[in-house]
Design an enzyme around this catalytic site. Structure first.
Site, short mmCIF file in Angstrom:
data_model
loop_
_atom_site.label_atom_id
_atom_site.label_comp_id
_atom_site.label_asym_id
_atom_site.label_seq_id
_atom_site.Cartn_x
_atom_site.Cartn_y
_atom_site.Cartn_z
CE LYS A 1 2.68 -7.39 -1.58
NZ LYS A 1 2.06 -6.75 -0.50
CD GLN B 1 1.45 -7.94 2.94
OE1 GLN B 1 2.16 -7.15 2.07
NE2 GLN B 1 0.55 -8.63 2.39
CG ASP C 1 0.09 -0.95 0.07
OD1 ASP C 1 0.19 -1.58 -0.77
OD2 ASP C 1 0.39 -1.27 1.13
N1 GUN Z 1 -2.72 -7.60 2.34
C1 GUN Z 1 -3.19 -7.90 1.29
N2 GUN Z 1 -3.32 -7.04 0.12
C2 GUN Z 1 -2.21 -6.07 0.53
C3 GUN Z 1 -1.67 -5.26 -0.10
O1 GUN Z 1 -2.10 -4.66 -1.24
N3 GUN Z 1 -0.83 -4.23 0.66
C4 GUN Z 1 -0.67 -4.47 1.96
N4 GUN Z 1 0.35 -3.52 2.60
N5 GUN Z 1 -1.23 -5.52 2.48
C5 GUN Z 1 -2.01 -6.52 1.93
#
Ligand code: GUN
Length: 285
Positions: A54, A98, A121
């Site tokens: 990311k 995350q 998100d």
């Molecule tokens: N963990 C797995 N997928 C995601 C996501 O799309 N966003 C976040 N914040 N954590 C994750």
């Protein structure tokens, strides 16, 4: 092989190029660039890889990327303090914590603490509520990416019988809302579902997000169905596979997403897209 591949990697790259061109335009006009802050708590190896990807994608788009790495032992108050600091930082347009966070942290209160206009998100109850009411603002990245992929492949889901496997807040529930908004008839299957295989056999479109390697077999899939595989599972051999048995499924499906190279890259592209959308909203565009 009868199925056509939905090339998430290529679609994501093209989208990221479009976003980069917009950011280049902002820079050329002497404007502030969009900023994304990613918070990671603890050492989960998969999360570390996702967060790094990311971060790299944000920088590649010409945006400002901030990483806040907190130890496994960080307290709830410490995590909330970081979120509050990022909420107040005018150079930050998007905040992502995350998941999963360590067990002693209450993830819901952390997510709810993120300013709704910076919730890239799309997990905040207000953003999910807006999606449920067909007036989405910031949308969860993985289901949003699945919809973009369908759109790019020229697939209209209107009237299709869609079966979503998994009811998570991150994938299953928002994916069902996205499909419903586009006119599909949606069934969500989960661990309490009585006849899972029966539901899959009737589906025109399957979205699998259950975290079980190669669970969905080709013989369960209706000939010509569309298969979107959200799973990312690492086998003991090190091989990464989805929730669908790709080798048998590709013989019956009309379209299928590969793993890796399908939904995964789209999730990252939609995060960058959401960061740009959050920036534009904050800048009053
Ligand atoms: N963990 C797995 N997928 C995601 C996501 O799309 N966003 C976040 N914040 N954590 C994750």
């Amino acid at each position: 092989m009868t199925a056509r591949l939905m090339d998430g990697k290529a679609i994501a790259l093209a989208l990221r190029e479009e976003i980069k061109a917009k950011v280049d335009g902002l820079k050329a006009a002497g404007k502030r660039v969009p900023g994304l802050a990613v918070v990671i708590v603890g050492q989960d190896p998969a999360s570390q890889i996702y967060v790094r990807n990311k971060h790299l994608a944000t920088e590649a788009a010409g945006m400002k990327s901030m990483m806040r790495v907190l130890p496994e032992t960080a307290t709830q108050q410490e995590v909330l303090a970081v979120v509050a600091e990022l909420n107040a930082d005018a150079t930050v347009d998007g905040i992502l914590v995350q998941l999963p966070v360590p067990k002693h942290i209450d993830s819901k209160s952390v997510i709810d603490a993120i300013a709704v206009e910076k919730d890239v998100d799309g997990f905040n109850p207000e953003n999910i509520g807006l999606l449920a009411q067909r007036t989405p603002r910031l949308r969860p990245c993985t289901p949003y990416g699945c919809m973009k992929m369908l759109e790019h492949s020229g697939i209209d889901v209107k009237g299709l019988d869609a079966v979503v496997l998994g009811q998570s807040n991150i994938v299953g529930r928002p994916a069902a809302l996205e499909l419903l908004m586009k006119g599909a008839t949606v069934t969500i299957c989960h661990s309490q579902t009585k006849d899972l295989v029966g539901h899959i056999r009737r589906a025109d479109l399957i979205v699998a997000g259950i975290g079980k390697p190669e669970f969905v077999k080709g013989e369960w899939i209706k000939p010509g169905a569309i298969v979107i595989d959200v799973g990312i599972n690492r086998l003991p051999s090190g091989k990464v596979v989805g929730d669908v048995d790709f080798e048998t499924a590709k013989e019956v499906a009309s379209w299928i997403t590969p793993v890796p190279g399908g939904v995964g890259p789209m999730t990252i592209a939609m995060l960058i897209q959401n960061t740009l959308e959050a920036y534009e909203h904050r800048e009053g565009k």
